[in-house]
Enzyme design. Structure first.
Site, PDB file in Angstrom:
ATOM      1  CE  LYS A   1      -1.987  -1.152   3.903  1.00  0.00           C
ATOM      2  NZ  LYS A   1      -1.289  -2.205   4.290  1.00  0.00           N
TER       3      LYS A   1
ATOM      4  NE  ARG B   1      -4.551  -1.295  10.067  1.00  0.00           N
ATOM      5  CZ  ARG B   1      -3.445  -0.929   9.553  1.00  0.00           C
ATOM      6  NH1 ARG B   1      -3.646   0.373   8.826  1.00  0.00           N
ATOM      7  NH2 ARG B   1      -2.234  -1.317   9.813  1.00  0.00           N
TER       8      ARG B   1
ATOM      9  NE  ARG C   1       8.113  -2.199   6.257  1.00  0.00           N
ATOM     10  CZ  ARG C   1       6.431  -2.243   6.158  1.00  0.00           C
ATOM     11  NH1 ARG C   1       5.808  -1.644   5.363  1.00  0.00           N
ATOM     12  NH2 ARG C   1       5.991  -2.486   7.513  1.00  0.00           N
TER      13      ARG C   1
ATOM     14  NE  ARG D   1       2.305  -4.890  11.361  1.00  0.00           N
ATOM     15  CZ  ARG D   1       3.540  -4.493  10.298  1.00  0.00           C
ATOM     16  NH1 ARG D   1       4.399  -5.058  10.712  1.00  0.00           N
ATOM     17  NH2 ARG D   1       3.190  -3.868   9.183  1.00  0.00           N
TER      18      ARG D   1
HETATM   19  P1  AP5 Z   1       4.907  -1.637   1.740  1.00  0.00           P
HETATM   20  O1  AP5 Z   1       4.368  -0.766   0.678  1.00  0.00           O
HETATM   21  O2  AP5 Z   1       5.716  -0.918   2.941  1.00  0.00           O
HETATM   22  O3  AP5 Z   1       3.350  -2.361   2.509  1.00  0.00           O
HETATM   23  P2  AP5 Z   1       2.277  -1.807   3.242  1.00  0.00           P
HETATM   24  O4  AP5 Z   1       0.918  -2.476   2.614  1.00  0.00           O
HETATM   25  O5  AP5 Z   1       2.295  -0.293   3.284  1.00  0.00           O
HETATM   26  O6  AP5 Z   1       2.685  -2.263   4.583  1.00  0.00           O
HETATM   27  P3  AP5 Z   1       2.745  -1.778   6.287  1.00  0.00           P
HETATM   28  O7  AP5 Z   1       3.110  -2.665   6.964  1.00  0.00           O
HETATM   29  O8  AP5 Z   1       3.097  -0.475   6.036  1.00  0.00           O
HETATM   30  O9  AP5 Z   1       1.221  -1.671   6.338  1.00  0.00           O
HETATM   31  P4  AP5 Z   1       0.397  -1.840   7.711  1.00  0.00           P
HETATM   32  O10 AP5 Z   1      -0.838  -1.715   7.285  1.00  0.00           O
HETATM   33  O11 AP5 Z   1       0.619  -3.069   8.315  1.00  0.00           O
HETATM   34  O12 AP5 Z   1       1.041  -0.669   8.524  1.00  0.00           O
HETATM   35  P5  AP5 Z   1       0.715   0.655   9.027  1.00  0.00           P
HETATM   36  O13 AP5 Z   1       1.834   1.599   8.950  1.00  0.00           O
HETATM   37  O14 AP5 Z   1      -0.565   1.240   8.246  1.00  0.00           O
HETATM   38  O15 AP5 Z   1       5.709  -2.890   1.128  1.00  0.00           O
HETATM   39  C1  AP5 Z   1       6.305  -3.694   2.204  1.00  0.00           C
HETATM   40  C2  AP5 Z   1       7.426  -4.362   1.800  1.00  0.00           C
HETATM   41  O16 AP5 Z   1       7.586  -5.021   0.508  1.00  0.00           O
HETATM   42  C3  AP5 Z   1       8.630  -3.024   1.313  1.00  0.00           C
HETATM   43  O17 AP5 Z   1       9.780  -3.552   1.818  1.00  0.00           O
HETATM   44  C4  AP5 Z   1       8.538  -3.003  -0.300  1.00  0.00           C
HETATM   45  O18 AP5 Z   1       9.676  -2.395  -0.762  1.00  0.00           O
HETATM   46  C5  AP5 Z   1       8.097  -4.379  -0.405  1.00  0.00           C
HETATM   47  N1  AP5 Z   1       7.121  -4.398  -1.662  1.00  0.00           N
HETATM   48  C6  AP5 Z   1       6.253  -3.863  -2.009  1.00  0.00           C
HETATM   49  N2  AP5 Z   1       5.455  -4.038  -3.015  1.00  0.00           N
HETATM   50  C7  AP5 Z   1       6.269  -5.263  -3.593  1.00  0.00           C
HETATM   51  C8  AP5 Z   1       5.960  -5.870  -4.665  1.00  0.00           C
HETATM   52  N3  AP5 Z   1       4.836  -5.928  -5.598  1.00  0.00           N
HETATM   53  N4  AP5 Z   1       7.096  -7.094  -4.813  1.00  0.00           N
HETATM   54  C9  AP5 Z   1       7.978  -7.369  -3.964  1.00  0.00           C
HETATM   55  N5  AP5 Z   1       8.151  -6.457  -2.776  1.00  0.00           N
HETATM   56  C10 AP5 Z   1       7.274  -5.385  -2.663  1.00  0.00           C
HETATM   57  O19 AP5 Z   1       0.186   0.451  10.484  1.00  0.00           O
HETATM   58  C11 AP5 Z   1       1.073   0.329  11.578  1.00  0.00           C
HETATM   59  C12 AP5 Z   1       0.509   0.097  12.913  1.00  0.00           C
HETATM   60  O20 AP5 Z   1      -0.201   1.550  13.179  1.00  0.00           O
HETATM   61  C13 AP5 Z   1      -0.673  -0.450  12.962  1.00  0.00           C
HETATM   62  O21 AP5 Z   1      -0.327  -2.211  13.273  1.00  0.00           O
HETATM   63  C14 AP5 Z   1      -1.728  -0.022  13.960  1.00  0.00           C
HETATM   64  O22 AP5 Z   1      -1.131  -0.278  15.425  1.00  0.00           O
HETATM   65  C15 AP5 Z   1      -1.448   1.252  13.632  1.00  0.00           C
HETATM   66  N6  AP5 Z   1      -2.329   1.716  12.701  1.00  0.00           N
HETATM   67  C16 AP5 Z   1      -2.296   2.316  11.372  1.00  0.00           C
HETATM   68  N7  AP5 Z   1      -3.435   2.822  10.898  1.00  0.00           N
HETATM   69  C17 AP5 Z   1      -4.506   2.255  11.787  1.00  0.00           C
HETATM   70  C18 AP5 Z   1      -5.929   2.448  11.665  1.00  0.00           C
HETATM   71  N8  AP5 Z   1      -6.418   3.048  10.571  1.00  0.00           N
HETATM   72  N9  AP5 Z   1      -6.645   1.950  12.703  1.00  0.00           N
HETATM   73  C19 AP5 Z   1      -5.955   1.425  13.798  1.00  0.00           C
HETATM   74  N10 AP5 Z   1      -4.778   1.372  13.885  1.00  0.00           N
HETATM   75  C20 AP5 Z   1      -3.935   2.013  12.905  1.00  0.00           C
END
Ligand code: AP5
Ligand code: ZN
Length: 214
Positions: free
Chosen positions: A13, A88, A127, A171
């Site tokens: 994402k 979410r 990552r 997660r």
């Molecule tokens: P990346 O693009 O970083 O993946 P992502 O989907 O953004 O994953 P996140 O871990 O950031 O998502 P998340 O939803 O768990 O975390 P968030 O920060 O929102 O890609 C991942 C890796 O793969 C990278 O190294 C990239 O280079 C590689 N990659 C990408 N595409 C690829 C491909 N096609 N092929 C190969 N490699 C690839 O949330 C963190 C925490 O915050 C949550 O756990 C929660 O505690 C809190 N939080 C955030 N939002 C909320 C909400 N709305 N409600 C409640 N709590 C929340």
């Protein structure tokens, strides 16, 4: 364009949102990034959020809904936005729907990225994120030119605290229980677009562009 990127942790994402932001000149609204900035700044909200984030649980709905409500009022959202990591839960999705209709706006699409669980774990454990500009890399799939150094700003690449395998598994469990129901939620509203997120980064980008251009 008003877009949601939906998908499990590691689906890509953030990677795709950053590319779409550059292409369309609209902001990425990542609740994860906003919460991590609050944790780093040591604000009251950050301190509260950290205990949830460290164990891979969701931060309470009222906190994140408040964050997004405020962010959507900012002038750079007038032309559109890309929501990354929000909503979410069903209550978050309901709150977003109400907020947008109060603003006289509607979503153009909800792009759902599908990726196998083992690939997600591989992506998250490999990552690395730039401590200077926030750009994301992967040690194998998207490596920097020089190990541990950001191609863009020269900053040091670091691993996120919640990218340890045990936290990743939690997660993913939380995603299945609380966020995956949003796929049917948005399918029912006729705005869901599904994309195979197993392909390479550039291919996934082309698929998304093909869907949102129509
Ligand atoms: P990346 O693009 O970083 O993946 P992502 O989907 O953004 O994953 P996140 O871990 O950031 O998502 P998340 O939803 O768990 O975390 P968030 O920060 O929102 O890609 C991942 C890796 O793969 C990278 O190294 C990239 O280079 C590689 N990659 C990408 N595409 C690829 C491909 N096609 N092929 C190969 N490699 C690839 O949330 C963190 C925490 O915050 C949550 O756990 C929660 O505690 C809190 N939080 C955030 N939002 C909320 C909400 N709305 N409600 C409640 N709590 C929340
Ligand atoms: Zn950088």
């Amino acid at each position: 364009m008003k877009l949601i990127l939906l998908g499990p942790p590691g689906a890509g994402k953030g990677t795709q949102a950053k590319m779409l932001t550059e292409r369309f000149g609209i902001p990425q609204i990542s609740t994860g990034d906003i919460l991590r900035a609050a944790v780093a700044a040591g604000t009251e909200m950050g301190l509260k959020a950290k205990s949830y984030m460290d164990r891979g649980a969701l931060v309470p709905d009222e906190v994140v809904i408040g964050i997004v409500r405020d962010r959507l009022q900012e002038p750079d959202c007038d032309k559109g936005f890309i929501l990354d990591g929000f909503p979410r839960t069903v209550p978050q999705a309901d709150a977003l729907g109400k907020e947008l209709s109060a603003m006289g706006k509607a979503l153009d699409a909800v792009v759902s990225l599908t990726v196998d669980e083992e690939a997600l774990v591989e992506r998250l454990t490999g990552r690395r994120t730039c401590s200077g500009c926030g750009r994301g890399f992967h040690v194998q799939f998207d490596p920097p030119a020089v190990a541990s150094v950001c191609d863009g700003c020269g900053g040091a690449l670091v691993q996120r605290d919640d990218d340890r395998e045990e936290t990743i598994r939690n997660r993913l469990k939380v995603y299945g229980e609380q966020t995956a129901p949003l796929i049917d939620y948005y399918r029912g509203k006729g705005v869901l677009k599904e994309v195979d997120g197993m392909a390479g980064i550039a291919e996934v980008q082309s698929s998304i562009l093909g869907l949102v251009r129509t």
